[in-house]
Scaffold this active site. Structure first.
Site, PDB file in Angstrom:
ATOM      1  N   ASN A   1      -0.593  -5.501   1.972  1.00 26.60           N
ATOM      2  CA  ASN A   1       0.033  -4.223   1.383  1.00 26.60           C
ATOM      3  C   ASN A   1       1.431  -4.676   1.302  1.00 26.60           C
ATOM      4  OD1 ASN A   1       2.159  -2.487   2.388  1.00 26.60           O
ATOM      5  ND2 ASN A   1       2.202  -2.873   3.869  1.00 26.60           N
TER       6      ASN A   1
ATOM      7  N   LYS B   1       4.119  -3.285  -0.064  1.00 26.46           N
ATOM      8  CA  LYS B   1       5.222  -3.625   0.504  1.00 26.46           C
ATOM      9  C   LYS B   1       6.020  -2.759  -0.925  1.00 26.46           C
ATOM     10  CE  LYS B   1       5.023  -5.336   5.191  1.00 26.46           C
ATOM     11  NZ  LYS B   1       5.414  -5.321   5.663  1.00 26.46           N
TER      12      LYS B   1
ATOM     13  N   HIS C   1       2.469   3.479   8.494  1.00 25.49           N
ATOM     14  CA  HIS C   1       2.471   2.544   8.736  1.00 25.49           C
ATOM     15  C   HIS C   1       3.808   2.791   9.256  1.00 25.49           C
ATOM     16  CE1 HIS C   1       4.542  -2.353   7.632  1.00 25.49           C
ATOM     17  NE2 HIS C   1       3.471  -2.357   7.956  1.00 25.49           N
TER      18      HIS C   1
ATOM     19  N   GLU D   1       6.929   1.007   9.241  1.00 25.61           N
ATOM     20  CA  GLU D   1       8.125   1.428   8.258  1.00 25.61           C
ATOM     21  C   GLU D   1       8.210   2.189   7.871  1.00 25.61           C
ATOM     22  OE1 GLU D   1       7.004  -1.901   5.308  1.00 25.61           O
ATOM     23  OE2 GLU D   1       7.796  -3.067   6.716  1.00 25.61           O
TER      24      GLU D   1
ATOM     25  N   GLU E   1      -0.807  -2.611  14.522  1.00 24.88           N
ATOM     26  CA  GLU E   1       0.206  -3.546  14.520  1.00 24.88           C
ATOM     27  C   GLU E   1       1.985  -3.186  15.422  1.00 24.88           C
ATOM     28  OE1 GLU E   1      -0.287  -4.542  10.259  1.00 24.88           O
ATOM     29  OE2 GLU E   1       1.191  -1.968  10.467  1.00 24.88           O
TER      30      GLU E   1
ATOM     31  N   GLY F   1      11.275  -7.141  13.136  1.00 21.91           N
ATOM     32  CA  GLY F   1      11.456  -8.205  14.452  1.00 21.91           C
ATOM     33  C   GLY F   1      11.725  -9.368  14.505  1.00 21.91           C
TER      34      GLY F   1
ATOM     35  N   SER G   1       2.629 -10.479  11.049  1.00 22.56           N
ATOM     36  CA  SER G   1       3.048 -11.838  10.174  1.00 22.56           C
ATOM     37  C   SER G   1       1.211 -12.507   9.954  1.00 22.56           C
ATOM     38  CB  SER G   1       3.820 -12.609  11.516  1.00 22.56           C
ATOM     39  OG  SER G   1       4.954 -12.502  10.964  1.00 22.56           O
TER      40      SER G   1
HETATM   41  P1  PGA Z   1       4.024  -8.941   7.628  1.00 21.60           P
HETATM   42  O1  PGA Z   1       3.701  -7.348   7.312  1.00 21.60           O
HETATM   43  O2  PGA Z   1       2.278  -9.104   6.747  1.00 21.60           O
HETATM   44  O3  PGA Z   1       4.416  -9.342   6.706  1.00 21.60           O
HETATM   45  O4  PGA Z   1       4.290  -9.020   8.752  1.00 21.60           O
HETATM   46  C1  PGA Z   1       2.310  -6.655   8.172  1.00 21.60           C
HETATM   47  C2  PGA Z   1       2.548  -5.292   7.957  1.00 21.60           C
HETATM   48  O5  PGA Z   1       3.592  -4.199   7.744  1.00 21.60           O
HETATM   49  O6  PGA Z   1       2.141  -4.532   8.181  1.00 21.60           O
END
Ligand code: PGA
Length: 259
Positions: free
Chosen positions: A10, A12, A100, A102, A173, A182, A219
């Site tokens: 992803n 983003k 998601h 976000e 997630e 976080g 992460s």
């Molecule tokens: P991240 O994002 O790997 O940067 O923690 C994961 C996600 O948002 O799905």
């Protein structure tokens, strides 16, 4: 594991069009040579909307699938700023991330909106939704996370027609494990297993015959990826930050194909 593990990247809103194209072009050769023509994994790369068509052209004739990070729940009409599932299919997408955290947080997406999006994607032939669910640290600490996750899951599939309820993926997630939301520290594989088993139990109850993939996100990087891709833990991963630079993406590929 019933399917090949699914690796979703992803991107983003982190890569402007030029950077997205460069990264897309650069990951094809290492991926091809690591997998030596037979991939043990299914890869889906999700660039932002403006790069989808161009990145999709690069992935044509490769085993890499194209995914979108969101879509609207109608197929057309007066919906300013939105993109329909059928348009995504037409420009080459096979997957769409829905709900998601976000989007739930910054765009106030509710379970009801997510349910409509899940249904619209499921009803679009050739397109598969990836439903993101996960609790906050507060809910985790309160101990009510199982009920919370079950509610998100039930809401996410509520409007999908019965015959289409087999073709989706669930991404677990936990919010605090997502690098941008976080601490950016992944959970332990044991924690992941406990929740993915719970999701499996919930799904067995509502969809006894479905074989749904349950993946983990938060992460994930080259260091920890293999501890999550295990039969009882998860059927794949959703990677954010670590999929957006060539160096870390290549490290992930190397780790995935280590003999
Ligand atoms: P991240 O994002 O790997 O940067 O923690 C994961 C996600 O948002 O799905």
């Amino acid at each position: 594991m019933i399917h090949k593990p699914l690796i979703i990247a992803n991107w983003k809103m982190k890569l402007p069009p030029k950077e997205a194209l460069i990264l897309a072009r650069s990951i094809v050769p290492p991926l091809k040579s690591a997998s030596t023509g037979h991939s043990r994994y299914s890869f889906v790369i999700c660039p932002s909307f403006e790069s989808l068509a161009a990145v999709g052209t690069i992935f044509k004739k490769t085993p890499i699938a194209l995914g979108a990070q969101d879509c609207f729940w109608e197929q057309g009409g007066a919906y300013t700023g939105e993109v329909s599932p059928s348009t995504l299919k037409k420009i080459g997408c096979s997957h769409v991330i829905i709900g998601h955290s976000e989007r739930r947080r910054y765009c106030a997406e509710s379970d009801e909106m997510i349910a409509k999006k899940m249904a619209a994607v499921s009803e679009t032939p050739g397109l598969e939704p990836i439903l993101c669910i996960g609790e906050s640290l507060g809910i985790r600490k309160k101990g009510t996370y199982r009920a919370y996750i079950q509610k998100q899951l039930d809401a996410g599939i509520a409007l999908i027609p019965r015959s289409k309820r087999t073709q989706f993926t669930v991404a677990y997630e936990p919010l605090w494990a997502i690098s941008t939301m976080g601490t950016g520290l992944p959970i332990t594989p044991d924690h992941c297993e406990e929740v993915t088993q719970w999701i499996r139990t919930c799904l067995r109850h509502t969809l006894p015959n479905a074989r749904i993939r349950i993946i983990y996100g938060g992460s994930v990087d080259a260091e920890n990826i293999m501890s999550f891709i295990m039969p009882d833990i998860s059927d794949g991963v959703l990677i954010g930050g670590a999929s957006t630079t060539l160096r870390s993406f290549k490290n992930i590929i190397t780790t995935l194909y280590k003999p």
